[in-house]
Design an enzyme around this catalytic site. Structure first.
Site, PDB file in Angstrom:
ATOM      1  N   LEU A  46      44.809  43.593  39.543  1.00 45.42           N
ATOM      2  CA  LEU A  46      43.991  42.731  40.393  1.00 45.42           C
ATOM      3  C   LEU A  46      44.445  41.294  40.155  1.00 45.42           C
ATOM      4  O   LEU A  46      44.509  40.840  39.010  1.00 45.42           O
ATOM      5  CB  LEU A  46      42.507  42.857  40.041  1.00 45.42           C
ATOM      6  N   ASP A  47      44.764  40.574  41.231  1.00 43.84           N
ATOM      7  CA  ASP A  47      45.154  39.176  41.103  1.00 43.84           C
ATOM      8  C   ASP A  47      44.024  38.360  40.475  1.00 43.84           C
ATOM      9  O   ASP A  47      42.844  38.734  40.579  1.00 43.84           O
ATOM     10  CB  ASP A  47      45.481  38.580  42.476  1.00 43.84           C
ATOM     11  N   PRO A  48      44.338  37.235  39.826  1.00 44.02           N
ATOM     12  CA  PRO A  48      43.273  36.375  39.286  1.00 44.02           C
ATOM     13  C   PRO A  48      42.231  35.991  40.331  1.00 44.02           C
ATOM     14  O   PRO A  48      41.043  35.884  40.014  1.00 44.02           O
ATOM     15  CB  PRO A  48      44.047  35.149  38.785  1.00 44.02           C
ATOM     16  N   LEU A  49      42.666  35.802  41.590  1.00 46.15           N
ATOM     17  CA  LEU A  49      41.735  35.449  42.663  1.00 46.15           C
ATOM     18  C   LEU A  49      40.718  36.545  42.936  1.00 46.15           C
ATOM     19  O   LEU A  49      39.603  36.282  43.391  1.00 46.15           O
ATOM     20  CB  LEU A  49      42.532  35.175  43.946  1.00 46.15           C
ATOM     21  N   ALA A  50      41.078  37.799  42.664  1.00 44.72           N
ATOM     22  CA  ALA A  50      40.264  38.947  43.055  1.00 44.72           C
ATOM     23  C   ALA A  50      39.237  39.306  41.986  1.00 44.72           C
ATOM     24  O   ALA A  50      39.448  39.112  40.791  1.00 44.72           O
ATOM     25  CB  ALA A  50      41.160  40.143  43.336  1.00 44.72           C
TER      26      ALA A  50
END
Length: 301
Positions: A46-50
Site C-alpha cells: 500500500l502506498d504511503p498515500l493509501a
C-alpha cells in the site's frame, strides 16, 4: 554450530488497518518488533498515500503470501479532476491542468470500457523493476520510464458520488497488478481532462475484510498487555477461497516429507492449487494432477 535465529516463533495473519503516511515496510517492521516475531512479510504494498487493509504474515503464514498477492482486491478512492501530477496522485507536482470537468452521466458512460480484461500502463512512479532498478527510483533521478502496458482484470467499477465538481468517488473490485493511479490518469484523459488520485483506501484482500482489521494503535495497546497474539488469524485464513482436501495422518506425513500422494474421488482441475489439511490444521499447499497430490509448500505447524 549455526547462528541462533532472533525472535520468537509466531505464526498467523495480522490484518492491519494502515493509516495514511507510513510505508508498508514500516508497518511490517513495527508489528514484527511488537511481537518479537522471527519472520514477517506483507501481502501487497500500500502506498504511503493509501489507507486500509495490509495483511501481514508471520512465520508459516509467509508461505501463503503469493496466494494473497494474486487474490481479488476492493478499493474505494477519490479522483481529483483537472490536474495531472507526475506521480498520478496528490503527492506529485502538477504537470498539466484543464478547466474541463465531467458530470456524473459522462463518467458513468465511460466506466464500462474499463471492465473485464483491459490494458493498463503502470505509473512511472511504481515499484516495478526495470533493468534491476525500481521505476520510482529512476523517475526521481529525472529518468522516468515508459513502462509497457500489461493486462489487468477489473471486475467492478462504480461511481459512488461527487462531493463537488472537482472530485468523484469510486469503488473498484480488481485482480492483481491493477493500479488505481493509472485508472485515474486514463479515465481523466478519456473524459477530456486530467485526473489523479486524491485519496485511496483498500477495503478487502481475498478473504480479509475490514471486519477483521485492527489499527496499529489498537494492536500496540494489545501488545502492551502481552495480548498481541489475540489479534492474529490462523495461517489457513488466507486460503479460504481455494479447495481444501483432508488427508489421513499417514498421507499427511508423506506430503511433509516431500512425497506425492494418490487421492481418489477428489474433483478438481489438473494443476489446481489446493490446501491439504489434517486434524483441522494445514499441512501443505499442494498441486493436484491426475489423481496425484504433490506438495508445493509444506507448513511446519
Amino acid at each position: 554450530m549455526g547462528r541462533r535465529k532472533k525472535g520468537d516463533i509466531v505464526n498467523g495473519w495480522l490484518v492491519l488497518d494502515k493509516d495514511v503516511g507510513p510505508t508498508s515496510t514500516d508497518m511490517v517492521n513495527k508489528t514484527r518488533w511488537l511481537l518479537n516475531a522471527r519472520k514477517a512479510g506483507h501481502a501487497g504494498t500500500l502506498d504511503p498515500l493509501a489507507s486500509g487493509l495490509l495483511p501481514i504474515a508471520f512465520g508459516e503464514a509467509t508461505k501463503c503470501i503469493s496466494m494473497l498477492v494474486d487474490a481479488e482486491k476492493t478499493y474505494t478512492f477519490t479522483i481529483r479532476w483537472g490536474v495531472q501530477t507526475e506521480t498520478d496522485d496528490r503527492e506529485g507536482a502538477a504537470i498539466a491542468t484543464s478547466d474541463n470537468r465531467p458530470d456524473a452521466d459522462r463518467i458513468r458512460a465511460a466506466l464500462p470500457a474499463y471492465l473485464g480484461t483491459v490494458w493498463q500502463s503502470p505509473p512511472a512512479y511504481s515499484a516495478i523493476k526495470i533493468n534491476g532498478e525500481r521505476a520510482y527510483d529512476l523517475a526521481r533521478e529525472g529518468d522516468p520510464q515508459d513502462i509497457p502496458e500489461r493486462q489487468v482484470e477489473i471486475h467492478e467499477l462504480d461511481l459512488l458520488d461527487m462531493p463537488d465538481d472537482d472530485h468523484a468517488r469510486f469503488r473498484m473490485v480488481c485482480g492483481k497488478g491493477t493500479y488505481v493511479r493509472s485508472l485515474a490518469r486514463d479515465l481523466g484523459r478519456d473524459l477530456g481532462t486530467f485526473g489523479h488520485v486524491a485519496d485511496l483506501r483498500r477495503n478487502a484482500v481475498g478473504a480479509f475484510t475490514e471486519q477483521s482489521a485492527i489499527s496499529l494503535a489498537e494492536f500496540t495497546a494489545l501488545c502492551d498487555k502481552r495480548a498481541g497474539h489475540e489479534a492474529l488469524l490462523p495461517v489457513e485464513t488466507a486460503l479460504d477461497d481455494i479447495p481444501a482436501l483432508a488427508l489421513t495422518g499417514e498421507q499427511a506425513n508423506r506430503l511433509r516429507n516431500g512425497q506425492p500422494v494418490r487421492v481418489l474421488n477428489f474433483t478438481s482441475p489438473d494443476d489446481q492449487t489446493i490446501c491439504v489439511m489434517h486434524d483441522q490444521k494445514p499441512v501443505a499447499l499442494a498441486r493436484y494432477r491426475a489423481e496425484m497430490v504433490e506438495p508445493v509448500r509444506v507448513f511446519n505447524l
